[in-house]
Design an enzyme around this catalytic site. Structure first.
Site, short mmCIF file in Angstrom:
data_model
loop_
_atom_site.label_atom_id
_atom_site.label_comp_id
_atom_site.label_asym_id
_atom_site.label_seq_id
_atom_site.Cartn_x
_atom_site.Cartn_y
_atom_site.Cartn_z
N GLY A 174 1.16 -1.15 0.05
CA GLY A 174 -0.12 -0.03 0.32
C GLY A 174 0.86 1.29 -0.01
O GLY A 174 0.75 1.96 -1.41
N THR A 175 1.96 1.25 0.34
CA THR A 175 2.86 2.11 1.01
C THR A 175 3.25 2.69 -0.58
O THR A 175 3.78 4.21 -1.32
CB THR A 175 4.55 1.86 2.18
OG1 THR A 175 3.41 1.97 2.80
CG2 THR A 175 5.12 3.11 2.22
N ASN B 192 -7.46 4.11 9.29
CA ASN B 192 -7.41 2.81 9.51
C ASN B 192 -6.96 2.53 11.27
O ASN B 192 -7.24 1.07 11.74
CB ASN B 192 -5.39 2.39 9.33
CG ASN B 192 -4.77 3.95 9.55
OD1 ASN B 192 -5.50 4.44 8.89
ND2 ASN B 192 -3.86 3.78 10.19
N GLN C 131 -7.92 0.48 3.76
CA GLN C 131 -8.42 -0.26 4.87
C GLN C 131 -10.20 -0.44 4.21
O GLN C 131 -10.81 -1.52 4.58
CB GLN C 131 -8.59 0.62 5.77
CG GLN C 131 -6.46 0.72 6.96
CD GLN C 131 -7.41 -0.65 7.87
OE1 GLN C 131 -7.42 -1.21 7.77
NE2 GLN C 131 -5.71 -0.61 8.28
N SER D 265 -3.66 -2.33 -0.52
CA SER D 265 -3.01 -3.49 0.17
C SER D 265 -3.57 -4.94 0.19
O SER D 265 -4.51 -5.04 1.07
CB SER D 265 -2.24 -3.22 1.04
OG SER D 265 -1.19 -3.73 2.05
N GLY D 266 -2.79 -6.22 0.27
CA GLY D 266 -2.59 -7.43 0.26
C GLY D 266 -3.17 -7.84 1.23
O GLY D 266 -3.95 -8.62 2.09
N HIS D 267 -1.95 -7.56 2.57
CA HIS D 267 -1.92 -8.26 3.90
C HIS D 267 -3.12 -7.01 4.53
O HIS D 267 -3.18 -7.98 5.49
CB HIS D 267 -0.63 -8.37 3.98
CG HIS D 267 -0.24 -6.26 5.10
ND1 HIS D 267 0.02 -6.19 6.34
CD2 HIS D 267 -0.25 -4.83 4.14
CE1 HIS D 267 0.54 -4.65 6.27
NE2 HIS D 267 0.26 -4.88 5.09
N CYS E 22 5.03 4.59 20.35
CA CYS E 22 5.48 5.10 21.47
C CYS E 22 7.18 6.34 20.66
O CYS E 22 7.40 5.38 19.45
CB CYS E 22 6.05 3.54 21.83
SG CYS E 22 7.96 4.85 23.28
N1 PLP Z 1 -2.64 3.01 4.03
C1 PLP Z 1 -3.38 2.71 5.12
C2 PLP Z 1 -4.67 3.36 5.62
C3 PLP Z 1 -3.37 1.85 5.91
O1 PLP Z 1 -3.28 0.93 6.95
C4 PLP Z 1 -2.09 1.31 5.39
C5 PLP Z 1 -1.30 0.17 6.93
O2 PLP Z 1 -1.37 -0.34 7.51
C6 PLP Z 1 -1.70 1.49 4.77
C7 PLP Z 1 -1.96 2.30 3.69
C8 PLP Z 1 0.48 0.96 4.10
O3 PLP Z 1 -0.36 -0.59 3.13
P1 PLP Z 1 1.54 -1.46 3.56
O4 PLP Z 1 1.48 -1.67 4.90
O5 PLP Z 1 1.38 -2.12 2.61
O6 PLP Z 1 2.62 -0.95 2.96
#
Ligand code: PLP
Length: 383
Positions: A71-72, A150, A178, A198-200, A324
């Site tokens: 996703g990033t 998220n 999400q 994002s897959g995971h 943290c």
């Molecule tokens: N955007 C949102 C809203 C997310 O919750 C996350 C992951 O927590 C990401 C982007 C990033 O996704 P990835 O972990 O696949 O890079």
């Protein structure tokens, strides 16, 4: 010892059907999809099948799906790629509650001299589209606003946001990491230019994602090199993981309607149970417009990290709205942006469910939480 996982917005387990679909591509079908010979041809057609499954889940054409590593990467590609293609006199509009994967590239563009506006949210975590309209006045804008948060699960009014951006002539990207697989998304109906997933987060493995890019949207590739993904993302495609993502999207589409209802009922049971059995609690986020699987609850006067520690002791995994940072437990930027009072912000816990959670697990948490809260409150300097 119980083993209850309620942190599915952080990551999800890989579905057994997904593992099964991936295995042949780790063992036997290891060709490069760009190769002309039959080793390549075999996997090339599976790559396109996976692309079609991802496209179907969000109402896209398969040619509009670009596979990425996460996703990033999708967020960075969308924002930086669109900014590079747009050139000068550009404005970037986002919100203060985005994931760092969006805030990072937006703030980087600001450092490069781009005007950047981060819209605030109200106490329920919602944005005011009047603020967006105002922000869009003037120069050409790239807007990146998440579909669902998220941390709180708050779902933004994406249909209206997308229409406002289009009326103003801007480019609209949404981080739907999400939302995809949890709630219906249809890019034929909603005028989105780019969408990250994002897959995971939907029972595929970590290390695979996708970016939807509407036909005609101008973006420069982020990774330069080969001509994979029609020149939009260089690098040999990660076939086993892409096949896994395709399978996960197929499963999400198949189960979505029943799971939305089942999870919302489980989530409400958990929320009502905790609010009624523990005093001084509150829900963070708009309860009317929320992902069905998420609740973020503040247990006032106690530390979220301490709650998590005790939950972990009884076999329950959740997460806190504190991060943290440099040794101090600061509430997250999302909770802070909502103006949640200090004593509540520090005790915020996110429970996020998936299709593998059960009513028995919810009962277990409802039963075990009150003594944990009482024990910690007995030690709290704020009580
Ligand atoms: N955007 C949102 C809203 C997310 O919750 C996350 C992951 O927590 C990401 C982007 C990033 O996704 P990835 O972990 O696949 O890079």
């Amino acid at each position: 010892m119980k083993n209850i996982y309620m942190d599915n917005n952080a990551t999800t387990s890989v579905a057994p059907e997904v593992i099964e679909a991936m295995m042949p591509f780790l063992r036997d079908l290891w060709g490069n999809p760009s190769s002309m010979h039959h080793f390549g041809g075999q996997v090339g057609s599976c790559l396109e099948e996976a692309r079609a499954k991802v496209a179907t889940l969000i109402g896209a054409d398969p040619s509009e799906i670009v596979f990425t590593s996460c996703g990033t990467e999708s967020d960075n590609t969308a924002i930086r790629g669109a900014a590079e293609a747009a050139g000068n006199n550009l404005k970037v509009v986002t919100t203060r509650v985005e994931h760092p994967a969006v805030l990072g590239p937006c703030r980087w563009l600001k450092e490069q001299g781009c005007e950047t506006i981060e819209l605030g949210v109200d106490g329920s975590g919602q944005i005011d589209t009047a603020d967006l309209r105002k922000a869009l006045r003037g120069s050409h804008s790239i807007v990146s606003i998440m579909w669902a948060n998220n941390e709180t699960g708050v779902v933004f009014p994406i249909q209206e946001i997308a229409e406002v951006v289009k009326e103003a002539g801007g480019i609209f990207h949404t981080d739907a990491v999400q939302a995809v697989g949890k709630i219906p998304i249809d890019v034929r109906r909603t005028p989105i230019d780019m969408l990250s997933l994002s897959g995971h987060k939907l029972h595929a493995p970590k290390g695979v994602g996708a970016l939807y890019v509407r036909k005609g949207t101008k973006i420069k590739p982020f990774l330069l090199g080969g001509h994979q993904e029609h020149g939009r993302r260089a690098g040999t495609e990660n076939i086993p993981y892409i096949v896994g993502l395709g399978k996960a999207c197929e499963l999400a589409a198949r189960h979505m309607q029943e799971e939305m209802e089942r999870l919302a009922a489980l989530r409400d049971k958990l929320e009502d149970g905790l609010l009624s059995s523990c005093t001084d609690t509150r829900v963070n986020g708009d309860r009317k417009s929320r992902l069905p699987n998420t609740t973020n609850i503040s247990f006032q006067y106690i530390e979220g990290e301490a709650i998590l520690y005790h939950l972990s002791d009884i076999g329950v995994a959740a997460s806190s709205g504190s991060a943290c940072t440099s040794g101090s437990l600061e509430p997250s930027h999302v909770i802070r942006a909502m103006g949640v009072p200090f004593t509540a912000a520090h005790g915020s816990i996110r429970f996020s469910l998936s299709r593998f959670n059960t009513a028995e697990e919810v009962d277990y948490v409802i039963q075990h939480m009150p003594p944990i809260v009482s024990r910690l409150r007995a030690l709290s300097p704020f009580v």
